[in-house]
Design a protein around this motif. Structure first.
Motif, PDB file in Angstrom:
ATOM      1  N   HIS A   1    -100.067  84.053   9.872  1.00  0.00           N
ATOM      2  CA  HIS A   1     -99.253  84.310  11.060  1.00  0.00           C
ATOM      3  C   HIS A   1     -99.120  85.792  11.375  1.00  0.00           C
ATOM      4  O   HIS A   1     -98.374  86.182  12.277  1.00  0.00           O
ATOM      5  N   ALA A   2     -99.832  86.645  10.627  1.00  0.00           N
ATOM      6  CA  ALA A   2     -99.817  88.082  10.906  1.00  0.00           C
ATOM      7  C   ALA A   2    -101.250  88.560  11.062  1.00  0.00           C
ATOM      8  O   ALA A   2    -102.112  88.236  10.234  1.00  0.00           O
ATOM      9  N   ARG A   3    -101.507  89.322  12.089  1.00  0.00           N
ATOM     10  CA  ARG A   3    -102.873  89.791  12.338  1.00  0.00           C
ATOM     11  C   ARG A   3    -103.339  90.764  11.247  1.00  0.00           C
ATOM     12  O   ARG A   3    -104.493  90.804  10.886  1.00  0.00           O
ATOM     13  N   ARG A   4    -102.405  91.567  10.762  1.00  0.00           N
ATOM     14  CA  ARG A   4    -102.742  92.510   9.701  1.00  0.00           C
ATOM     15  C   ARG A   4    -101.865  92.212   8.495  1.00  0.00           C
ATOM     16  O   ARG A   4    -100.649  92.170   8.602  1.00  0.00           O
ATOM     17  N   ARG A   5    -102.472  91.973   7.361  1.00  0.00           N
ATOM     18  CA  ARG A   5    -101.724  91.672   6.149  1.00  0.00           C
ATOM     19  C   ARG A   5    -102.493  92.179   4.944  1.00  0.00           C
ATOM     20  O   ARG A   5    -103.719  92.330   4.976  1.00  0.00           O
ATOM     21  N   THR A   6    -101.789  92.452   3.871  1.00  0.00           N
ATOM     22  CA  THR A   6    -102.402  92.932   2.646  1.00  0.00           C
ATOM     23  C   THR A   6    -102.974  91.758   1.873  1.00  0.00           C
ATOM     24  O   THR A   6    -102.283  90.759   1.646  1.00  0.00           O
ATOM     25  N   ALA A   7    -104.226  91.885   1.485  1.00  0.00           N
ATOM     26  CA  ALA A   7    -104.875  90.806   0.739  1.00  0.00           C
ATOM     27  C   ALA A   7    -104.088  90.499  -0.531  1.00  0.00           C
ATOM     28  O   ALA A   7    -103.677  91.402  -1.260  1.00  0.00           O
ATOM     29  N   GLY A   8    -103.856  89.235  -0.780  1.00  0.00           N
ATOM     30  CA  GLY A   8    -103.130  88.817  -1.964  1.00  0.00           C
ATOM     31  C   GLY A   8    -101.624  88.794  -1.806  1.00  0.00           C
ATOM     32  O   GLY A   8    -100.912  88.304  -2.684  1.00  0.00           O
ATOM     33  N   SER A   9    -101.126  89.304  -0.684  1.00  0.00           N
ATOM     34  CA  SER A   9     -99.679  89.305  -0.447  1.00  0.00           C
ATOM     35  C   SER A   9     -99.253  88.000   0.210  1.00  0.00           C
ATOM     36  O   SER A   9     -99.971  87.445   1.043  1.00  0.00           O
ATOM     37  N   PRO A  10     -98.054  87.494  -0.127  1.00  0.00           N
ATOM     38  CA  PRO A  10     -97.564  86.275   0.526  1.00  0.00           C
ATOM     39  C   PRO A  10     -97.067  86.529   1.950  1.00  0.00           C
ATOM     40  O   PRO A  10     -96.926  85.590   2.730  1.00  0.00           O
ATOM     41  N   PHE A  11     -96.822  87.789   2.271  1.00  0.00           N
ATOM     42  CA  PHE A  11     -96.307  88.108   3.596  1.00  0.00           C
ATOM     43  C   PHE A  11     -97.419  88.020   4.632  1.00  0.00           C
ATOM     44  O   PHE A  11     -98.526  88.517   4.431  1.00  0.00           O
ATOM     45  N   GLY A  12     -97.111  87.346   5.733  1.00  0.00           N
ATOM     46  CA  GLY A  12     -98.118  87.118   6.760  1.00  0.00           C
ATOM     47  C   GLY A  12     -98.743  85.749   6.668  1.00  0.00           C
ATOM     48  O   GLY A  12     -99.615  85.402   7.469  1.00  0.00           O
ATOM     49  N   LEU A  13     -98.289  84.941   5.687  1.00  0.00           N
ATOM     50  CA  LEU A  13     -98.812  83.592   5.509  1.00  0.00           C
ATOM     51  C   LEU A  13     -97.704  82.557   5.710  1.00  0.00           C
ATOM     52  O   LEU A  13     -96.535  82.817   5.434  1.00  0.00           O
ATOM     53  N   THR A  14     -98.097  81.387   6.169  1.00  0.00           N
ATOM     54  CA  THR A  14     -97.235  80.214   6.156  1.00  0.00           C
ATOM     55  C   THR A  14     -97.973  79.142   5.375  1.00  0.00           C
ATOM     56  O   THR A  14     -99.124  78.833   5.691  1.00  0.00           O
ATOM     57  N   LYS A  15     -97.323  78.585   4.356  1.00  0.00           N
ATOM     58  CA  LYS A  15     -97.949  77.532   3.560  1.00  0.00           C
ATOM     59  C   LYS A  15     -97.137  76.251   3.663  1.00  0.00           C
ATOM     60  O   LYS A  15     -95.910  76.288   3.685  1.00  0.00           O
ATOM     61  N   VAL A  16     -97.841  75.143   3.733  1.00  0.00           N
ATOM     62  CA  VAL A  16     -97.213  73.833   3.817  1.00  0.00           C
ATOM     63  C   VAL A  16     -97.521  73.069   2.531  1.00  0.00           C
ATOM     64  O   VAL A  16     -98.673  72.897   2.163  1.00  0.00           O
TER      65      VAL A  16
END
Length: 212
Positions: A193-208
């Motif tokens: 959900h984020a165009r720019r995010r740090t690889a391996g970081s949970p921020f910028g992701l949505t998981k179901v």
């Protein structure tokens, strides 16, 4: 330049949505300013308006389904869920200030919402008795550590009392390991959900996750 433009367009789109419906949800607030800062508790910032539409199929939701947002803040996800055919939508929030804003937002938009049973609860999540029929849970990284682990433990206990499928939508899934550590969960979907995010970081992701 493209990233800056996309971010500006997203911000303007969210503000236009809020102006159209007369609601207030788009703010970032540190919890110490709300008087509720504590170990395992983060800051308030709303998830994207499109989160539920990207993770839930309207056709699979019925009036038997119950949605709950832990750390519901100003009620953005409560409003989004109530636009879907859930039988009941619940928001649990610790901050009195955010809770009252959410109440006002629901009052302003209630006639536009499909779900008629909307419950906003102002309490500490650790004092809240989780309903045994909840079927969809939303987290926007509202708390971590022991608080998150205890909430997950209580959710699993509801499955033992009332066997069913439980879906967890986790925005910025910092404590993903706790969910998977139950031995009851499988990762069903992952969205960026984020165009720019740090690889391996949970921020910028949505998981179901689906728990059984």
């Amino acid at each position: 330049m493209k990233t800056t433009y996309a971010r500006l367009r997203k911000t303007l789109g969210q503000l236009a949505y809020e102006k159209r419906y007369g609601v207030r949800t788009a703010e970032l607030i540190e919890l110490d300013k709300l008087g509720i800062a504590g170990e395992g508790r983060g800051y308030y910032v709303a998830a994207s308006w499109r989160t539920l539409r990207r993770t839930l199929s309207r056709k699979q939701i019925t009036e038997r389904d119950v949605f709950i947002d832990f750390g519901s803040g100003m009620g953005r996800m409560v409003l989004e869920a109530a636009r879907l055919p859930f039988g009941r939508v619940i928001g649990v929030e610790l901050s009195t200030e955010l809770h009252e804003i959410a109440q006002d937002n629901v009052r302003r938009t209630r006639q536009r919402l499909q779900c008629r049973d909307i419950q906003l609860v102002r309490t500490d999540v650790l004092d809240y008795e989780i309903p045994d029929d909840v079927s969809v849970v939303f987290f926007n990284n509202p708390f971590q550590g022991k608080v998150f682990a205890e909430v997950i433990e209580r959710l699993v206990a509801t499955l033992d009392r009332n066997p069913r499928q439980l879906k967890i939508i986790y925005y910025n899934p910092v404590e993903e390991r706790v969910i998977l550590g139950t031995g009851r969960a499988t990762l069903a979907r992952e969205l960026v959900h984020a165009r720019r995010r740090t690889a391996g970081s949970p921020f910028g992701l949505t998981k179901v996750f689906v728990l059984r």
